[in-house]
Design a protein around this motif. Structure first.
Motif, mmCIF file in Angstrom:
data_model
loop_
_atom_site.group_PDB
_atom_site.id
_atom_site.type_symbol
_atom_site.label_atom_id
_atom_site.label_comp_id
_atom_site.label_asym_id
_atom_site.label_seq_id
_atom_site.Cartn_x
_atom_site.Cartn_y
_atom_site.Cartn_z
ATOM 1 N N CYS A 72 -30.324 21.027 11.217
ATOM 2 C CA CYS A 72 -29.451 20.422 10.213
ATOM 3 C C CYS A 72 -30.225 20.157 8.917
ATOM 4 N N TRP A 73 -31.405 19.549 9.047
ATOM 5 C CA TRP A 73 -32.205 19.254 7.851
ATOM 6 C C TRP A 73 -32.659 20.528 7.157
ATOM 7 N N GLN A 74 -32.894 21.573 7.917
ATOM 8 C CA GLN A 74 -33.269 22.859 7.316
ATOM 9 C C GLN A 74 -32.131 23.373 6.443
ATOM 10 N N ALA A 75 -30.907 23.262 6.930
ATOM 11 C CA ALA A 75 -29.741 23.687 6.143
ATOM 12 C C ALA A 75 -29.578 22.817 4.898
ATOM 13 N N VAL A 76 -29.834 21.523 5.046
ATOM 14 C CA VAL A 76 -29.742 20.619 3.891
ATOM 15 C C VAL A 76 -30.811 20.976 2.864
ATOM 16 N N ALA A 77 -32.011 21.278 3.323
ATOM 17 C CA ALA A 77 -33.087 21.663 2.397
ATOM 18 C C ALA A 77 -32.710 22.925 1.622
ATOM 19 N N GLN A 78 -32.111 23.875 2.297
ATOM 20 C CA GLN A 78 -31.694 25.105 1.625
ATOM 21 C C GLN A 78 -30.588 24.809 0.604
ATOM 22 N N TRP A 79 -29.633 23.998 0.985
ATOM 23 C CA TRP A 79 -28.546 23.666 0.080
ATOM 24 C C TRP A 79 -29.048 22.888 -1.136
ATOM 25 N N THR A 80 -29.928 21.902 -0.927
ATOM 26 C CA THR A 80 -30.450 21.135 -2.064
ATOM 27 C C THR A 80 -31.275 22.021 -2.989
ATOM 28 N N ASN A 81 -31.928 23.019 -2.446
ATOM 29 C CA ASN A 81 -32.654 23.984 -3.280
ATOM 30 C C ASN A 81 -31.687 24.730 -4.196
#
Length: 171
Positions: A94-103
């Motif tokens: 989940c946090w990996q997806a959030v990191a990609q989205w925030t990027n």
């Protein structure tokens, strides 16, 4: 003998080139000046069209800036809450997806900065971009270690960036 024929053919073809009339030097200069003026006029028209297009893009981006910011901020909040409430074994993904989205959000707001150069929106766009830079870093920390996630620094700086943009968008 064939070499002589080739030589004569070459001379004849060169002689034909030498007899092409070019006109007087004054005519050549006049033609060059006319062509140069026409080219300058075309470039001027293209520059005017480009400036008009950029002005239109800027106006549209200004209208969308605060709604896009507010939507992204809400999504960031919901993403963080959602990841924190997931079972521990699913949080990393989940946090990996959030990191990609925030990027991606960071890239969007960074891309607005040159468009907003010398306008009131330049500063808020920079704050929004920096907020999402920090949010990405925080999400990556959370992805790697859930304990480090709660202790990660940067929350205060994220809050400051958020306050700056929210203040701008509230007026």
């Amino acid at each position: 003998m064939p070499a002589k024929i080739l030589f004569l053919l070459a001379l004849v073809s060169l002689a034909g080139c030498a007899t092409v009339p070019y006109g007087t030097p004054e005519q050549g200069a006049s033609n060059a000046a006319t062509q140069s003026a026409r080219l300058a006029q075309e470039k001027s028209k293209q520059a005017e069209q480009l400036l008009a297009a950029v002005a239109g893009q800027r106006a549209s981006a200004e209208r969308q800036f605060c709604p896009n910011w507010q939507q992204a901020l809400l999504r960031a909040r919901n993403n963080a809450i959602g990841c924190a409430q997931m079972p521990v074994n699913a949080q990393s993904t989940c946090w990996q997806a959030v990191a990609q989205w925030t990027n991606e959000e960071s890239h969007y707001f960074h891309a607005l900065q040159p468009l907003f150069a010398n306008t009131l929106y330049a500063g808020p766009a920079g704050h929004a971009a920096h907020f999402f830079d920090l949010a990405q870093s925080w999400a990556m920390t959370c992805e790697n270690d859930s304990e480090a996630c709660t202790q990660a620094s940067g929350h205060q700086q994220m809050d400051q960036e958020k306050i700056q943009v929210n203040h701008f968008c509230s007026h």
